[in-house]
Design a protein around this motif. Sequence first.
Motif, PDB file in Angstrom:
ATOM      1  N   ASP A 194     -11.303   0.148  10.787  1.00  0.00           N
ATOM      2  CA  ASP A 194     -10.527   1.216  10.133  1.00  0.00           C
ATOM      3  C   ASP A 194     -11.145   1.617   8.787  1.00  0.00           C
ATOM      4  N   PRO A 230       0.813  -1.220   0.000  1.00  0.00           N
ATOM      5  CA  PRO A 230       0.000   0.000   0.000  1.00  0.00           C
ATOM      6  C   PRO A 230       0.845   1.268   0.000  1.00  0.00           C
ATOM      7  N   VAL A 231       2.029   1.194   0.568  1.00  0.00           N
ATOM      8  CA  VAL A 231       2.957   2.326   0.513  1.00  0.00           C
ATOM      9  C   VAL A 231       4.142   1.861  -0.328  1.00  0.00           C
ATOM     10  N   ASP A 244      -8.151   7.249   5.891  1.00  0.00           N
ATOM     11  CA  ASP A 244      -7.631   7.555   4.554  1.00  0.00           C
ATOM     12  C   ASP A 244      -6.596   6.533   4.110  1.00  0.00           C
ATOM     13  N   ARG A 245      -5.921   5.932   5.079  1.00  0.00           N
ATOM     14  CA  ARG A 245      -4.912   4.949   4.696  1.00  0.00           C
ATOM     15  C   ARG A 245      -5.603   3.648   4.257  1.00  0.00           C
ATOM     16  N   TYR A 246      -4.816   2.770   3.716  1.00  0.00           N
ATOM     17  CA  TYR A 246      -5.296   1.439   3.323  1.00  0.00           C
ATOM     18  C   TYR A 246      -5.981   0.760   4.512  1.00  0.00           C
ATOM     19  N   THR A 247      -7.132   0.139   4.298  1.00  0.00           N
ATOM     20  CA  THR A 247      -7.837  -0.502   5.417  1.00  0.00           C
ATOM     21  C   THR A 247      -7.413  -1.961   5.538  1.00  0.00           C
TER      22      THR A 247
END
Length: 227
Positions: A135, A83-84, A139-142
């Motif tokens: 979560d 994801p990052v 905004d981040r990956y769930t």
Amino acid sequence: MELIDALRTTGAVRAFTDEPVPDEVVHRLLDTARFAPNGGNRQAWKVVVVRDPDRKRAVRDAYLPGWYQYLAMAAAGLTPWAPVTDLEAERSALAGAGEQAAAAAAGPGGFAEHLDEVPVLLVLLADLRRLAAVDRDFDRYTLAGGASIYPFAWSILLAARAEGLAGVMTTMATRHEPEVLAALGVPEHFALAAVLAVGRPVHQPTRLRREPVASFATVDAFDGPPL
Ligand SMILES: Cc1cc2nc3c(=O)[nH]c(=O)nc-3n(C[C@H](O)[C@H](O)[C@H](O)COP(=O)(O)O)c2cc1C
């Protein structure tokens, strides 16, 4: 076998004998795995036990494109679909997926190309109406929703080990989730969590390579002393 031994030595198996895995055996695996922990005890899993050759081929066909992309990204030194990540490096690596597919087509094929020949495929689905995804609004990956399904998946594989069976959890077919859902007649409010390949192992690997505890556990703070 001892619980601790099973936890330390249950490696992924991708090669199986032709021995079938009967429905009553699959039933036993699921009957044990259903006690897995899950968010709010909503038990949001569904399982489609895929035996029909056409449907198995449909799962394989959904698996393969992602597999070649995975190989291309791994060959470029990336963690596929992290994801990052460096999206530019990922884009350029993905250009090599066609070559990976061509190389596979020129050879005998491996687990991925022969996925439809695995004795039984267990398609694990998550009911998005019953998944406690705490979560969800970030905004981040769930991440948290899957935690209600994957312990169940792992329990299936551990239960298989206890039967002298083995397998591997796979997520590659999720790259083509709509095709899998369509092939199996799954309603749209389900997500494809995993495809478990299960059968009698040709060989059960038991010496697993994992990092030591001190490399990932610290005390009191992320940068605290290693445990
Ligand atoms: C969430 C998850 C997804 C995975 N997806 C795949 C997959 O798509 N294909 C595959 O061959 N193996 C897949 N695996 C298996 C991993 O490659 C395997 O667990 C890992 O390499 C460790 O292997 P070992 O237990 O034999 O040491 C997956 C495992 C997990 C837990």
